[in-house]
Enzyme design. Structure first.
Site, PDB file in Angstrom:
ATOM      1  N   CYS A  69       0.841  -1.207   0.000  1.00  0.00           N
ATOM      2  CA  CYS A  69       0.000   0.000   0.000  1.00  0.00           C
ATOM      3  C   CYS A  69       0.874   1.253   0.000  1.00  0.00           C
ATOM      4  O   CYS A  69       1.584   1.525   0.980  1.00  0.00           O
ATOM      5  CB  CYS A  69      -0.903  -0.045   1.234  1.00  0.00           C
ATOM      6  SG  CYS A  69      -1.776   1.492   1.593  1.00  0.00           S
ATOM      7  N   CYS A  72       0.162   3.711   2.818  1.00  0.00           N
ATOM      8  CA  CYS A  72       0.642   3.131   4.081  1.00  0.00           C
ATOM      9  C   CYS A  72       2.134   3.369   4.247  1.00  0.00           C
ATOM     10  O   CYS A  72       2.604   3.750   5.330  1.00  0.00           O
ATOM     11  CB  CYS A  72       0.373   1.626   4.135  1.00  0.00           C
ATOM     12  SG  CYS A  72      -1.359   1.158   4.060  1.00  0.00           S
TER      13      CYS A  72
END
Length: 147
Positions: A69, A72
């Site tokens: 991600c 993230c």
């Protein structure tokens, strides 16, 4: 008689009882003798998550993330900076959703990154999407004063 607080060691997972009047930032684990707080988030698996959330008397802020991600990964250093500001009043955890799919499902994680603020074994706030360190700290402090 002094009151105590339970805090889970981020190194060995043992539950420590600290006198309420003792400064937690200087505390060391009674089992492994490592510092209880390092100013850095702790990587946890499902067992570690459950132990910290259920056994700690301080609030727990969890970053649910995954290595693939992009947002993230961008938020990871921000979460590290937030830990330096929020500890020892809040324990910061990182939970890799790919390594804990059952827990992610149990927590109803539908998007990442997601921050979960937990106190007393229950969720008190949730926020999805990447945030900078200042926003993480402000969001955490605001939600802790509301409950």
């Amino acid at each position: 008689m002094s009151t105590t607080r339970q805090i889970v060691c981020g190194h060995c997972g043992r539950i420590n009882r600290l006198p309420a009047e003792r400064a937690p930032q200087d505390a060391r684990c009674g089992a492994c003798h490592q510092p209880m707080f390092t100013g850095r988030p702790i990587e946890v698996d499902e067992t570690g998550f459950d132990r910290h959330v259920a056994s700690s008397d301080i609030p727990v802020l969890v970053d649910v993330w995954a290595p693939w991600c992009g947002p993230c990964r961008a938020m990871a250093p921000m979460f590290e900076r937030a830990a330096q500001q929020l500890e020892p009043g809040v324990r910061l955890l990182k939970l890799n959703s790919d390594n804990a799919p059952a827990l992610s499902s149990r927590l109803h994680i539908s998007g990442i990154p997601t921050l979960l603020l937990m106190r007393g074994g229950r969720e008190i706030a949730r926020q999805s999407g990447a945030m900078d360190a200042r926003s993480i700290v402000a969001w955490t402090e605001a939600n802790l004063t509301r409950t």
